[in-house]
Design a protein around this motif. Structure first.
Motif, short mmCIF file in Angstrom:
data_model
loop_
_atom_site.label_atom_id
_atom_site.label_comp_id
_atom_site.label_asym_id
_atom_site.label_seq_id
_atom_site.Cartn_x
_atom_site.Cartn_y
_atom_site.Cartn_z
N PHE A 449 0.98 -1.26 0.14
CA PHE A 449 -0.14 -0.21 -0.02
C PHE A 449 0.89 1.16 -0.01
N LYS A 450 0.57 2.12 -0.95
CA LYS A 450 1.52 3.36 -1.13
C LYS A 450 0.58 4.62 -1.18
N VAL A 451 0.71 5.64 -0.39
CA VAL A 451 -0.01 6.79 -0.55
C VAL A 451 0.68 7.60 -1.70
N HIS A 452 0.24 8.39 -2.43
CA HIS A 452 0.57 9.33 -3.37
C HIS A 452 0.26 10.67 -3.00
N THR A 453 1.25 11.57 -3.41
CA THR A 453 0.96 13.10 -3.12
C THR A 453 -0.76 13.49 -3.32
N SER A 454 -1.06 14.19 -2.31
CA SER A 454 -2.58 14.47 -2.37
C SER A 454 -2.71 15.81 -1.71
N ASP A 455 -3.77 16.57 -2.01
CA ASP A 455 -4.01 17.77 -1.33
C ASP A 455 -4.98 17.78 -0.03
N GLN A 456 -5.44 18.43 0.63
CA GLN A 456 -6.09 18.55 1.77
C GLN A 456 -7.19 17.61 1.74
N ILE A 457 -7.93 17.77 0.67
CA ILE A 457 -9.31 16.92 0.71
C ILE A 457 -9.02 15.76 -0.50
N SER A 458 -8.12 15.23 -0.65
CA SER A 458 -7.81 14.14 -1.59
C SER A 458 -6.97 13.17 -0.87
N PHE A 459 -7.09 11.78 -1.44
CA PHE A 459 -6.19 10.65 -0.71
C PHE A 459 -6.35 9.69 -1.98
N ASN A 460 -5.00 9.76 -2.30
CA ASN A 460 -4.53 8.90 -3.61
C ASN A 460 -3.75 7.98 -3.27
N PHE A 461 -4.26 6.45 -3.69
CA PHE A 461 -3.09 5.66 -3.23
C PHE A 461 -3.23 4.27 -4.26
N GLU A 462 -2.29 3.56 -4.09
CA GLU A 462 -2.15 2.28 -4.84
C GLU A 462 -2.05 1.15 -4.04
N VAL A 463 -2.37 -0.10 -4.48
CA VAL A 463 -2.15 -1.03 -3.80
C VAL A 463 -2.02 -2.37 -4.62
N GLN A 464 -1.43 -3.58 -4.34
CA GLN A 464 -1.26 -4.57 -5.17
C GLN A 464 -2.46 -5.70 -5.04
N VAL A 465 -2.92 -6.08 -6.32
CA VAL A 465 -4.20 -6.63 -6.33
C VAL A 465 -3.97 -8.19 -5.53
N PHE A 466 -4.78 -8.51 -4.86
CA PHE A 466 -4.78 -9.87 -3.76
C PHE A 466 -6.20 -10.43 -3.76
N LYS A 467 -6.05 -12.01 -3.43
CA LYS A 467 -7.44 -12.46 -3.15
C LYS A 467 -7.40 -13.19 -1.89
N PHE A 468 -8.58 -13.47 -1.29
CA PHE A 468 -8.74 -14.13 -0.10
C PHE A 468 -8.26 -15.54 -0.20
N THR A 469 -7.84 -16.48 0.68
CA THR A 469 -7.45 -17.62 0.38
C THR A 469 -8.97 -18.42 0.77
N GLY A 470 -9.05 -19.73 0.42
CA GLY A 470 -10.31 -20.47 0.91
C GLY A 470 -11.35 -20.25 -0.18
N ASN A 471 -12.54 -20.84 0.06
CA ASN A 471 -13.58 -20.85 -1.00
C ASN A 471 -14.40 -19.68 -1.41
N TYR A 472 -13.71 -18.76 -1.81
CA TYR A 472 -14.31 -17.41 -2.09
C TYR A 472 -14.16 -16.96 -3.30
N ASP A 473 -15.59 -16.47 -4.01
CA ASP A 473 -15.37 -16.16 -5.51
C ASP A 473 -15.53 -14.55 -5.74
N GLN A 474 -15.20 -13.95 -4.66
CA GLN A 474 -15.17 -12.40 -4.67
C GLN A 474 -13.87 -11.74 -3.89
#
Length: 474
Positions: A449-474
């Motif tokens: 998870f990485k927060v990118h430069t934002s102004d006072q009323i913005s929050f921009n971020f990136e995160v690497q896609v993942f999935k939950f273990t187990g029998n989940y289809d979402q």
């Protein structure tokens, strides 16, 4: 303890004597050492004057305490000492417009609102004590320290009571890690209270009072706190205005947008009202009319709108009042005092969900109320180009980067967006007991998870896609 020193001149704006500021505290204020930051005091003026506070010159001020003179808030400048600290301060009211004071002997004095060296129209002394308790592990409101629910009157509210009729004030509070054993209430001598406990650490109190004829036209302060063995909640105080007959309840509609509020009064619900003698708190702002309604529209920084910190909410308040002309000796129209406000929660829970489809995630867009929020997906880490609406659903491969941004849509100055927590669940139920924290208590918990430069009323971020273990289809 309090006493007042009042200028006995008749005001040219209200044709009556000046009303002193209304203030009070509960008898026992208690705060853990590590939880004390500020203590707002009641400083309401019935005439709409500015109220300024100061420590009295002959009273010693305990170490590391300071006073915000314009908001009448006791603050800390460092670590405050454990023990009981006694305070003595003076509250004074100053007119916000130029007025003339006329006295019984025929003399008069002209008061300019801009003259900061003029004495106050009334001085009120307030004495109280604050007990600083040993530190506690958690200062978050609602955990060990009780927190009031939004149904509880806000600090500084003006409520109305009628001579001979029972007035009631209701408050609810909760502490998940402590037990609320009582509510402390200060008010008139014949005021009573009844409290009860509910489940999940929730406690309620109902304060009752029947004003007498001698209370007519008084502004009575009422303060209250929720009590636990470890500490107490914030102190909230209101001013109760006592009237002769029940207040006529007209029909009004208030609309709140991210940058302004609009009020519409239904004329038919208020017979005898004269629209030509109504104004907002700031006289330079005018109202408009049509055949059925009286209308007012203003931004949150104009027309005398006041901003208040009401615990979980930011509140913007204004009012429509009637007025008399300087040369009017008598009037035959109804007196009007209509307060209206917009409340914005400081904290809001927002969510977006995505489904696993052919080993890809599919995202849906959400928008939010309150201040107005957008939750966007961006093409890249520049956060300048959002994914077009016709491109949804957006397919993202596992281990790809997701670029997202939250923005509050508001023109209110000095507002800052703070993302307190962010979690993922394996389905679209945010209360699913299976979840993964990305941010918890403002701290990043995921290594991608990485927060990118934002102004006072913005929050921009990136995160690497993942999935939950187990029998989940979402």
């Amino acid at each position: 303890m309090a006493y007042a020193d009042l200028d006995l001149g008749t005001r040219s704006d209200s044709y009556s004597l000046n009303s002193c500021p209304v203030t009070a505290t509960v008898s026992s204020l208690r705060v853990p050492q590590n939880c004390f930051s500020k203590l707002p005091l009641l400083a309401y003026d019935p005439d709409g004057d500015d109220v300024r506070c100061s420590f009295t010159t002959d009273a010693a001020v305990p170490s590391n305490f300071a006073l915000d003179k314009t908001t009448c808030t006791l603050t800390s400048t460092g670590q405050v000492g454990i023990g009981v600290h006694v305070f003595e301060m003076m509250l004074g009211d100053y007119p916000t417009t130029n007025i003339t004071l006329t006295y019984a002997d025929g003399s008069s004095v002209y008061r300019e609102a801009s003259n900061m060296n003029s004495p106050p129209l009334c001085k009120v002394m307030l004495q109280f004590s604050v007990e600083i308790l040993p530190p506690i592990p958690n200062c978050e409101a609602g955990q060990t320290l009780p927190i009031f629910f939004s149904t509880t009157p806000s600090h500084g509210d003006v409520l109305y009571a009628t001579v001979g009729q029972k007035f009631q004030l209701h408050a609810q509070a909760q502490a998940l890690l402590a037990s609320i054993f009582d509510f402390q209430v200060s008010g008139p001598q014949n005021m009573t209270k009844a409290s009860k406990d509910n489940n999940n650490g929730i406690a309620e109190v109902t304060v009752s009072w029947t004003p007498k004829q001698s209370d007519l036209y008084r502004f009575v302060p009422v303060c209250f706190t929720a009590e636990t063995n470890e500490s107490q909640s914030e102190m909230r105080c209101v001013a109760v205005m006592v009237t002769q007959a029940s207040i006529t309840q007209g029909k009004a509609t208030v609309e709140c947008s991210p940058n302004k509020m609009t009020v519409a009064l239904e004329k038919a619900s208020m017979p005898g009202i004269d629209e030509n003698y109504l104004r907002l708190r700031d006289r330079s702002c005018s109202l408009t009319f049509n055949s059925t309604h009286i209308l007012g529209s203003m931004s949150f920084s104009t027309c005398g709108t006041k901003i208040e910190d009401a615990g979980d909410f930011i509140v913007f308040k204004n009012e429509i009042v009637s007025y008399v002309l300087p040369n009017e000796l008598i009037i035959r129209r109804e007196t009007v005092k209509i307060g209206f406000s917009c409340q914005f929660p400081k904290t809001i829970h927002i969510s977006s969900y995505y489904n696993l489809h052919n080993s890809d995630y599919i995202f849906t867009e959400s928008s939010f109320s309150s201040f107005g929020y957008t939750f966007e997906i961006f093409h890249d880490s520049n956060f300048t180009s959002t994914v077009e609406a016709n491109a949804y659903p957006v397919n993202v491969q596992l281990l790809d980067k997701i670029y997202m941004g939250i923005q509050a849509q508001t023109e209110i100055p000095n507002v800052q967006l703070f993302v307190e927590s962010c979690k993922a669940t394996p389905d679209d139920n945010p209360e699913n007991p299976t979840y993964y924290d990305l941010i918890r208590n403002g701290c990043i918990m995921d290594e991608t998870f990485k927060v990118h430069t934002s102004d006072q009323i913005s929050f921009n971020f990136e995160v690497q896609v993942f999935k939950f273990t187990g029998n989940y289809d979402q």
